[in-house]
Write a protein that holds these residues in place. Structure first.
Motif, PDB file in Angstrom:
ATOM      1  N   LYS A  71       0.833  -1.204   0.000  1.00 14.31           N
ATOM      2  CA  LYS A  71       0.000   0.000   0.000  1.00 14.31           C
ATOM      3  C   LYS A  71       0.869   1.257   0.000  1.00 14.31           C
ATOM      4  O   LYS A  71       1.878   1.319   0.699  1.00 14.31           O
ATOM      5  N   LYS A 119      -6.400   3.560   3.616  1.00 14.73           N
ATOM      6  CA  LYS A 119      -7.634   4.134   3.102  1.00 14.73           C
ATOM      7  C   LYS A 119      -8.021   5.398   3.861  1.00 14.73           C
ATOM      8  O   LYS A 119      -8.454   6.395   3.282  1.00 14.73           O
ATOM      9  N   GLU A 122      -4.235  13.008   2.783  1.00 18.46           N
ATOM     10  CA  GLU A 122      -3.027  13.515   2.163  1.00 18.46           C
ATOM     11  C   GLU A 122      -3.077  15.018   1.885  1.00 18.46           C
ATOM     12  O   GLU A 122      -2.208  15.566   1.206  1.00 18.46           O
ATOM     13  N   ASP A 129     -18.658   9.761   1.247  1.00 15.61           N
ATOM     14  CA  ASP A 129     -18.432   8.317   1.234  1.00 15.61           C
ATOM     15  C   ASP A 129     -19.741   7.566   1.487  1.00 15.61           C
ATOM     16  O   ASP A 129     -19.980   6.501   0.914  1.00 15.61           O
ATOM     17  N   THR A 134     -11.488  12.350  -3.932  1.00 18.17           N
ATOM     18  CA  THR A 134     -10.043  12.391  -4.171  1.00 18.17           C
ATOM     19  C   THR A 134      -9.525  13.828  -4.153  1.00 18.17           C
ATOM     20  O   THR A 134      -8.395  14.078  -3.729  1.00 18.17           O
ATOM     21  N   TYR A 156      -8.922  12.224   0.139  1.00 15.00           N
ATOM     22  CA  TYR A 156      -9.306  10.945   0.729  1.00 15.00           C
ATOM     23  C   TYR A 156      -9.514   9.892  -0.355  1.00 15.00           C
ATOM     24  O   TYR A 156      -9.862  10.205  -1.499  1.00 15.00           O
ATOM     25  N   CYS A 157      -9.349   8.644   0.047  1.00 15.86           N
ATOM     26  CA  CYS A 157      -9.567   7.511  -0.859  1.00 15.86           C
ATOM     27  C   CYS A 157     -11.015   7.056  -0.732  1.00 15.86           C
ATOM     28  O   CYS A 157     -11.479   6.772   0.379  1.00 15.86           O
ATOM     29  N   THR A 178     -14.301   4.761  -0.572  1.00 13.94           N
ATOM     30  CA  THR A 178     -14.524   3.379  -0.140  1.00 13.94           C
ATOM     31  C   THR A 178     -14.912   2.542  -1.355  1.00 13.94           C
ATOM     32  O   THR A 178     -15.891   2.846  -2.036  1.00 13.94           O
ATOM     33  N   CYS A 179     -14.165   1.495  -1.612  1.00 14.67           N
ATOM     34  CA  CYS A 179     -14.373   0.694  -2.832  1.00 14.67           C
ATOM     35  C   CYS A 179     -14.729  -0.766  -2.553  1.00 14.67           C
ATOM     36  O   CYS A 179     -15.292  -1.431  -3.417  1.00 14.67           O
TER      37      CYS A 179
END
Length: 210
Positions: free
Chosen positions: A3, A7, A11, A30, A81, A85-86, A88-89
């Motif tokens: 990684k 998650k 950043e 999300d 993004t 943030y990433c 949720t997938c």
């Protein structure tokens, strides 16, 4: 696989949003992302399973709706993004975040499927309004504008389903089971005959000649 970051790791963002605003709004987005994907899958199921005299209309109707939802949840994920943030997938995690429930496995009547879709669209509309208010409070005007556009489309879909569920239609199968229609017609016919008999008994007597 190694990684690059977790998650939940933030950043930062390049658009000047405060860290707190990004955190609060990303949590909201999300939830919407997971809910839109849930409804997207449900519409797909209905697209596959619909049948009957209005098959083609409803087949394309459901396709149009899940296509809209795909575009919308993609825009929501892109906004996540931007905020650093990433999205949720993982399906398991999406199931934990969604605020609507995918219908059970199996095949249901068309009207029941449509009613479930309309109810879920209404729930999404209500939740979107809450997030739009929150975005205003945090001066996140881009998220506000994004969700307002999505809200308009959500309300349109809900309204269009309402038309399909209307009482008037060319296909009995879209309104009720044929036996229900026949029973209702029989009751109406009997009531009409009873009414005629009552009227006949209560007919006024002829006036006597003077």
């Amino acid at each position: 696989m190694e990684k690059l970051r977790e998650k939940s790791e933030y950043e930062g963002n390049p658009v000047g949003l405060s860290d707190n605003t990004a955190k609060v709004m990303a949590r909201e987005l999300d939830r919407h992302l997971s809910s839109f994907i849930t409804l997207f899958n449900q519409y797909h199921k209905h697209h596959w399973m619909v049948e009957g005299p209005q098959f083609r209309d409803l087949h394309l109707f459901f396709e149009d709706h899940y296509t809209q939802l795909h575009e919308q949840y993609d825009a929501i994920a892109e906004r996540l993004t931007v905020m650093g943030y990433c999205p949720t997938c993982h399906p398991k995690k999406q199931l934990e975040l969604t605020y609507i429930d995918h219908e059970e496995e199996g095949v249901f009547r068309i009207r029941e499927m449509l009613a479930k879709d309309m109810d879920d669209e209404k729930t999404i509309a209500v939740e979107l309004r809450k997030t739009i208010k929150l975005a205003m409070q945090h001066e996140d005007f881009a998220t506000k504008a994004l969700l307002e556009g999505i809200l308009i489309k959500t309300e349109d879909r809900c309204h269009h389903i309402e038309h399909f569920l209307g009482d008037d239609g060319l296909s009995i199968g879209m309104i009720a089971r044929p036996e229900d229609i026949m029973e209702a017609e029989d009751q109406k016919s009997r009531s009409s005959k009873d009414g005629l008999r009552v009227t006949a008994r209560k007919a006024p007597a002829k006036a006597k000649a003077k």
